[in-house]
Design a protein around this motif. Structure first.
Motif, short mmCIF file in Angstrom:
data_model
loop_
_atom_site.label_atom_id
_atom_site.label_comp_id
_atom_site.label_asym_id
_atom_site.label_seq_id
_atom_site.Cartn_x
_atom_site.Cartn_y
_atom_site.Cartn_z
N ILE A 1 0.79 -1.17 0.03
CA ILE A 1 0.30 -0.06 -0.02
C ILE A 1 0.76 1.14 -0.01
O ILE A 1 1.86 1.57 0.95
N LYS A 2 0.55 2.13 -1.12
CA LYS A 2 1.22 3.19 -0.95
C LYS A 2 0.90 4.23 0.05
O LYS A 2 -0.27 4.50 0.17
N LYS A 3 1.79 5.00 0.74
CA LYS A 3 1.44 5.94 1.76
C LYS A 3 0.84 6.97 1.27
O LYS A 3 1.26 7.59 0.00
#
Length: 57
Positions: free
Chosen positions: A5-7
């Protein structure tokens, strides 16, 4: 296993729109030097027109 998951980044709406314009130019969707229609862009992004200010260097 947890998916990658991309921040999320805390950016202003104007920064987000500016980044998207840069991405569109880099991808060739918008041509460098092409005249842009502010009303059409605002409608495409789903935002209202606002003041424009240059980014600090």
């Amino acid at each position: 296993m947890t998916p990658s998951i991309k921040k999320l980044q805390n950016k202003s709406l104007s920064e987000t729109v500016g980044d998207e314009l840069v991405r569109l130019i880099a991808s060739g969707a918008l041509k460098s030097g092409q005249r842009l229609n502010e009303v059409q862009l605002a409608e495409s992004f789903g935002v209202s027109r606002g003041r424009t200010a240059s980014r600090p260097s």
